[in-house]
Write a protein that holds these residues in place. Structure first.
Motif, PDB file in Angstrom:
ATOM      1  N   ILE A  61       0.864  -1.179   0.000  1.00 29.75           N
ATOM      2  CA  ILE A  61       0.000   0.000   0.000  1.00 29.75           C
ATOM      3  C   ILE A  61       0.901   1.230   0.000  1.00 29.75           C
ATOM      4  CG2 ILE A  61      -1.747   1.336   1.240  1.00 29.75           C
ATOM      5  CD1 ILE A  61      -2.716  -1.279   2.510  1.00 29.75           C
ATOM      6  N   ASP A  62       0.638   2.153  -0.909  1.00 29.73           N
ATOM      7  CA  ASP A  62       1.398   3.409  -1.003  1.00 29.73           C
ATOM      8  C   ASP A  62       0.428   4.580  -0.984  1.00 29.73           C
ATOM      9  OD1 ASP A  62       3.960   2.232  -1.387  1.00 29.73           O
ATOM     10  OD2 ASP A  62       3.570   1.986  -3.525  1.00 29.73           O
ATOM     11  N   THR A  63       0.899   5.727  -0.533  1.00 26.56           N
ATOM     12  CA  THR A  63       0.176   6.984  -0.686  1.00 26.56           C
ATOM     13  C   THR A  63       1.041   7.888  -1.548  1.00 26.56           C
ATOM     14  OG1 THR A  63      -0.924   6.770   1.453  1.00 26.56           O
ATOM     15  CG2 THR A  63      -0.826   8.977   0.505  1.00 26.56           C
ATOM     16  N   LEU A  64       0.455   8.439  -2.601  1.00 27.40           N
ATOM     17  CA  LEU A  64       1.199   9.272  -3.542  1.00 27.40           C
ATOM     18  C   LEU A  64       0.635  10.676  -3.588  1.00 27.40           C
ATOM     19  CD1 LEU A  64       1.478   6.984  -6.710  1.00 27.40           C
ATOM     20  CD2 LEU A  64       3.226   7.423  -5.008  1.00 27.40           C
ATOM     21  N   LYS A  65       1.507  11.657  -3.468  1.00 24.73           N
ATOM     22  CA  LYS A  65       1.137  13.043  -3.720  1.00 24.73           C
ATOM     23  C   LYS A  65       1.113  13.248  -5.233  1.00 24.73           C
ATOM     24  CE  LYS A  65       3.300  14.745   0.479  1.00 24.73           C
ATOM     25  NZ  LYS A  65       4.365  15.571   1.049  1.00 24.73           N
ATOM     26  N   PRO A  66       0.504  14.322  -5.714  1.00 29.49           N
ATOM     27  CA  PRO A  66       0.552  14.601  -7.152  1.00 29.49           C
ATOM     28  C   PRO A  66       1.997  14.679  -7.659  1.00 29.49           C
ATOM     29  CG  PRO A  66      -1.131  15.944  -6.129  1.00 29.49           C
ATOM     30  CD  PRO A  66      -0.376  15.271  -5.007  1.00 29.49           C
ATOM     31  N   TRP A  67       2.180  14.244  -8.896  1.00 33.77           N
ATOM     32  CA  TRP A  67       3.466  14.269  -9.607  1.00 33.77           C
ATOM     33  C   TRP A  67       4.474  13.276  -9.045  1.00 33.77           C
ATOM     34  CZ3 TRP A  67       3.448  16.572 -14.201  1.00 33.77           C
ATOM     35  CH2 TRP A  67       2.409  17.473 -14.452  1.00 33.77           C
ATOM     36  N   ARG A  68       3.979  12.102  -8.637  1.00 32.44           N
ATOM     37  CA  ARG A  68       4.846  11.038  -8.139  1.00 32.44           C
ATOM     38  C   ARG A  68       4.584   9.758  -8.927  1.00 32.44           C
ATOM     39  NH1 ARG A  68       6.056  15.114  -5.789  1.00 32.44           N
ATOM     40  NH2 ARG A  68       6.706  15.375  -3.635  1.00 32.44           N
ATOM     41  N   ILE A  69       5.447   8.754  -8.722  1.00 31.22           N
ATOM     42  CA  ILE A  69       5.286   7.449  -9.365  1.00 31.22           C
ATOM     43  C   ILE A  69       5.685   6.367  -8.369  1.00 31.22           C
ATOM     44  CG2 ILE A  69       7.612   7.465 -10.372  1.00 31.22           C
ATOM     45  CD1 ILE A  69       6.342   6.071 -12.855  1.00 31.22           C
ATOM     46  N   THR A  70       4.984   5.232  -8.416  1.00 31.49           N
ATOM     47  CA  THR A  70       5.361   4.107  -7.563  1.00 31.49           C
ATOM     48  C   THR A  70       6.471   3.326  -8.253  1.00 31.49           C
ATOM     49  OG1 THR A  70       3.738   2.584  -8.534  1.00 31.49           O
ATOM     50  CG2 THR A  70       3.032   3.862  -6.610  1.00 31.49           C
ATOM     51  N   ARG A  71       7.221   2.609  -7.475  1.00 36.14           N
ATOM     52  CA  ARG A  71       8.203   1.715  -8.082  1.00 36.14           C
ATOM     53  C   ARG A  71       7.448   0.510  -8.646  1.00 36.14           C
ATOM     54  NH1 ARG A  71       9.568  -2.699  -5.082  1.00 36.14           N
ATOM     55  NH2 ARG A  71       8.954  -2.697  -2.902  1.00 36.14           N
ATOM     56  N   PRO A  72       7.966  -0.093  -9.697  1.00 35.40           N
ATOM     57  CA  PRO A  72       7.286  -1.271 -10.263  1.00 35.40           C
ATOM     58  C   PRO A  72       7.217  -2.407  -9.239  1.00 35.40           C
ATOM     59  CG  PRO A  72       8.960  -0.442 -11.758  1.00 35.40           C
ATOM     60  CD  PRO A  72       9.139   0.287 -10.459  1.00 35.40           C
ATOM     61  N   ARG A  73       6.097  -3.072  -9.187  1.00 41.73           N
ATOM     62  CA  ARG A  73       5.894  -4.212  -8.277  1.00 41.73           C
ATOM     63  C   ARG A  73       5.735  -5.471  -9.128  1.00 41.73           C
ATOM     64  NH1 ARG A  73       6.093  -2.313  -2.814  1.00 41.73           N
ATOM     65  NH2 ARG A  73       5.343  -0.185  -2.901  1.00 41.73           N
ATOM     66  N   TRP A  74       6.545  -6.468  -8.858  1.00 47.02           N
ATOM     67  CA  TRP A  74       6.476  -7.728  -9.602  1.00 47.02           C
ATOM     68  C   TRP A  74       5.492  -8.657  -8.907  1.00 47.02           C
ATOM     69  CZ3 TRP A  74       8.297  -6.290 -13.883  1.00 47.02           C
ATOM     70  CH2 TRP A  74       9.377  -5.433 -13.944  1.00 47.02           C
ATOM     71  N   GLY A  75       4.825  -9.499  -9.680  1.00 48.20           N
ATOM     72  CA  GLY A  75       3.872 -10.442  -9.125  1.00 48.20           C
ATOM     73  C   GLY A  75       2.523  -9.821  -8.806  1.00 48.20           C
ATOM     74  N   VAL A  76       2.274  -8.642  -9.344  1.00 47.49           N
ATOM     75  CA  VAL A  76       1.026  -7.932  -9.083  1.00 47.49           C
ATOM     76  C   VAL A  76       0.048  -8.189 -10.219  1.00 47.49           C
ATOM     77  CG1 VAL A  76       0.036  -5.613  -8.948  1.00 47.49           C
ATOM     78  CG2 VAL A  76       2.104  -6.152  -7.685  1.00 47.49           C
ATOM     79  N   SER A  77      -1.221  -8.424  -9.874  1.00 50.49           N
ATOM     80  CA  SER A  77      -2.226  -8.611 -10.918  1.00 50.49           C
ATOM     81  C   SER A  77      -3.180  -7.431 -11.024  1.00 50.49           C
ATOM     82  CB  SER A  77      -3.012  -9.898 -10.698  1.00 50.49           C
ATOM     83  OG  SER A  77      -3.869  -9.770  -9.598  1.00 50.49           O
ATOM     84  N   MET A  78      -3.231  -6.577  -9.981  1.00 54.43           N
ATOM     85  CA  MET A  78      -4.070  -5.376 -10.090  1.00 54.43           C
ATOM     86  C   MET A  78      -3.624  -4.330  -9.072  1.00 54.43           C
ATOM     87  SD  MET A  78      -7.814  -6.101  -8.436  1.00 54.43           S
ATOM     88  CE  MET A  78      -7.981  -6.832  -6.819  1.00 54.43           C
ATOM     89  N   ALA A  79      -3.922  -3.087  -9.435  1.00 60.24           N
ATOM     90  CA  ALA A  79      -3.747  -1.961  -8.517  1.00 60.24           C
ATOM     91  C   ALA A  79      -5.123  -1.371  -8.267  1.00 60.24           C
ATOM     92  CB  ALA A  79      -2.820  -0.912  -9.131  1.00 60.24           C
ATOM     93  N   VAL A  80      -5.306  -0.837  -7.083  1.00 66.24           N
ATOM     94  CA  VAL A  80      -6.559  -0.172  -6.725  1.00 66.24           C
ATOM     95  C   VAL A  80      -6.209   1.210  -6.204  1.00 66.24           C
ATOM     96  CG1 VAL A  80      -8.643  -0.246  -5.299  1.00 66.24           C
ATOM     97  CG2 VAL A  80      -7.637  -2.384  -6.145  1.00 66.24           C
ATOM     98  N   GLU A  81      -6.833   2.231  -6.779  1.00 62.39           N
ATOM     99  CA  GLU A  81      -6.603   3.609  -6.366  1.00 62.39           C
ATOM    100  C   GLU A  81      -7.836   4.154  -5.652  1.00 62.39           C
ATOM    101  OE1 GLU A  81      -3.769   4.965 -10.121  1.00 62.39           O
ATOM    102  OE2 GLU A  81      -5.773   5.807  -9.936  1.00 62.39           O
ATOM    103  N   ALA A  82      -7.584   5.005  -4.678  1.00 55.93           N
ATOM    104  CA  ALA A  82      -8.667   5.702  -3.964  1.00 55.93           C
ATOM    105  C   ALA A  82      -8.113   7.025  -3.459  1.00 55.93           C
ATOM    106  CB  ALA A  82      -9.174   4.857  -2.800  1.00 55.93           C
ATOM    107  N   GLU A  83      -9.005   7.911  -3.093  1.00 59.34           N
ATOM    108  CA  GLU A  83      -8.597   9.184  -2.511  1.00 59.34           C
ATOM    109  C   GLU A  83      -7.738   8.911  -1.273  1.00 59.34           C
ATOM    110  OE1 GLU A  83     -10.876  13.078  -0.763  1.00 59.34           O
ATOM    111  OE2 GLU A  83     -11.869  11.905  -2.331  1.00 59.34           O
ATOM    112  N   ALA A  84      -6.665   9.681  -1.082  1.00 60.20           N
ATOM    113  CA  ALA A  84      -5.756   9.480   0.041  1.00 60.20           C
ATOM    114  C   ALA A  84      -6.513   9.447   1.360  1.00 60.20           C
ATOM    115  CB  ALA A  84      -4.688  10.568   0.067  1.00 60.20           C
ATOM    116  N   GLY A  85      -6.173   8.487   2.199  1.00 62.60           N
ATOM    117  CA  GLY A  85      -6.805   8.324   3.496  1.00 62.60           C
ATOM    118  C   GLY A  85      -7.934   7.312   3.518  1.00 62.60           C
ATOM    119  N   GLN A  86      -8.448   6.953   2.340  1.00 61.88           N
ATOM    120  CA  GLN A  86      -9.583   6.024   2.288  1.00 61.88           C
ATOM    121  C   GLN A  86      -9.212   4.637   2.798  1.00 61.88           C
ATOM    122  OE1 GLN A  86     -12.153   7.635   2.390  1.00 61.88           O
ATOM    123  NE2 GLN A  86     -13.245   7.370   0.474  1.00 61.88           N
ATOM    124  N   PHE A  87      -8.046   4.118   2.442  1.00 65.15           N
ATOM    125  CA  PHE A  87      -7.699   2.757   2.863  1.00 65.15           C
ATOM    126  C   PHE A  87      -7.616   2.667   4.383  1.00 65.15           C
ATOM    127  CE2 PHE A  87      -5.459   1.947  -1.443  1.00 65.15           C
ATOM    128  CZ  PHE A  87      -6.689   1.800  -2.060  1.00 65.15           C
TER     129      PHE A  87
END
Length: 115
Positions: free
Chosen positions: A75-101
């Motif tokens: 689980i990561d939280t990203l501010k605008p103008w950022r990128i996550t590092r690539p994750r291997w073995g992942v089949s899906m990503a889920v995005e939500a407004e920061a704080g929702q998780f």
């Protein structure tokens, strides 16, 4: 929860509904993502996605990454103008407004399903 969600999907942990979910299944839906939004009430599901970015976004987001079984592996939280590092073995990503998780109680190790 009565009735059907307009997009027809729910994000669930075990038998508990967490949020409404929109699955970005077309190229244009994936490209648009959450761009241009200042808020988002549900979850955006990105199948076959091992990395996401917030270039051009107006709000910070939470991102979770799941393996094929739906287990949350990061689980990561990203501010605008950022990128996550690539994750291997992942089949899906889920995005939500920061704080929702945090509000929804989602943790690494939980198993996400879509209904």
């Amino acid at each position: 929860m009565g009735g059907q969600h307009p997009d027809g999907h729910w994000l669930m942990i075990d038998d508990r509904v967490i949020a409404s979910a929109f699955i970005a299944s077309t190229w244009s839906e994936r490209r648009q993502g959450l761009l241009g939004r200042t808020s988002f009430a549900g979850a955006l599901v990105l199948p076959r996605t091992g990395s996401v970015h917030t270039v051009g976004m107006r709000m910070p987001i939470d991102v979770l990454f799941c393996d094929r079984s739906g287990a949350v592996i990061a689980i990561d939280t990203l501010k605008p103008w950022r990128i996550t590092r690539p994750r291997w073995g992942v089949s899906m990503a889920v995005e939500a407004e920061a704080g929702q998780f945090d509000r929804w109680g989602i943790l690494v190790g939980d198993r996400i399903t879509l209904a």
